[in-house]
Design an enzyme around this catalytic site. Structure first.
Site, PDB file in Angstrom:
ATOM      1  N   GLY A  47       0.805  -1.219   0.000  1.00  0.00           N
ATOM      2  CA  GLY A  47       0.000   0.000   0.000  1.00  0.00           C
ATOM      3  C   GLY A  47       0.833   1.261   0.000  1.00  0.00           C
ATOM      4  O   GLY A  47       0.296   2.355   0.079  1.00  0.00           O
ATOM      5  N   CYS A  48       2.163   1.118  -0.046  1.00  0.00           N
ATOM      6  CA  CYS A  48       3.040   2.279  -0.121  1.00  0.00           C
ATOM      7  C   CYS A  48       3.576   2.378  -1.545  1.00  0.00           C
ATOM      8  O   CYS A  48       3.981   1.380  -2.119  1.00  0.00           O
ATOM      9  CB  CYS A  48       4.225   2.136   0.844  1.00  0.00           C
ATOM     10  SG  CYS A  48       3.749   2.052   2.581  1.00  0.00           S
ATOM     11  N   VAL A  49       3.579   3.587  -2.090  1.00  0.00           N
ATOM     12  CA  VAL A  49       4.133   3.786  -3.422  1.00  0.00           C
ATOM     13  C   VAL A  49       5.648   3.604  -3.356  1.00  0.00           C
ATOM     14  O   VAL A  49       6.251   2.934  -4.182  1.00  0.00           O
ATOM     15  CB  VAL A  49       3.770   5.189  -3.962  1.00  0.00           C
ATOM     16  CG1 VAL A  49       4.458   5.451  -5.282  1.00  0.00           C
ATOM     17  CG2 VAL A  49       2.265   5.300  -4.118  1.00  0.00           C
ATOM     18  N   SER A  50       6.269   4.206  -2.342  1.00  0.00           N
ATOM     19  CA  SER A  50       7.702   3.994  -2.116  1.00  0.00           C
ATOM     20  C   SER A  50       7.850   2.602  -1.518  1.00  0.00           C
ATOM     21  O   SER A  50       6.898   2.030  -0.999  1.00  0.00           O
ATOM     22  CB  SER A  50       8.245   5.006  -1.116  1.00  0.00           C
ATOM     23  OG  SER A  50       7.905   6.304  -1.489  1.00  0.00           O
TER      24      SER A  50
END
Length: 142
Positions: A47-50
């Protein structure tokens, strides 16, 4: 080790968001290094782009209470700083203490809601939810 109150005080002193971002990046540089082996799929926060990794270790205090300790890392400087703030709030605490703290309210207090992209906000929520889930699991096993 910086406390959450020190971070709060420092944020209060910084009026400009450029300065606040620099401070968050600086906090990220204070994170204990995450061993290469811990940069695993299992530790990756979804759920994190990074890319964000949280590695959990459960210790017991003198009373036998579980304490959740974390190492974290990210491939993005600002996100690494957000990881540092989240770990300052949660790492080393009991499941009950973790579940009683509202990290998202703290980030709102710091003004992040208006200054983070929706993707970063989602990633932040994912990190917090991962730690809260760990705390609920540790409570269930206690």
């Amino acid at each position: 080790m910086t406390t959450i109150d020190e971070i709060r005080d420092n944020f209060t002193l910084l009026d400009e968001w450029d300065d606040r971002y620099r401070y968050v990046i600086e906090l990220g540089r204070t994170l204990d290094p995450l061993p290469e082996a811990e940069h695993s799929t299992e530790n990756k926060v979804q759920g994190c782009v990074s890319q964000v990794w949280l590695s959990k270790r459960i210790d017991r205090d003198a009373n036998g209470q579980p304490r959740l300790n974390y190492l974290g890392d990210s491939d993005a400087h600002i996100v690494r700083g957000l990881v540092a703030i989240v770990l300052t709030l949660y790492s080393g605490h009991t499941p009950q203490e973790i579940l009683s703290k509202d990290a998202l309210a703290l980030f709102d207090e710091f003004g992040f809601r208006d200054h983070l992209t929706p993707q970063r906000s989602n990633g932040l929520r994912s990190m917090v939810e991962r730690i809260r889930t760990d705390a609920r699991e540790a409570l269930a096993q206690a």
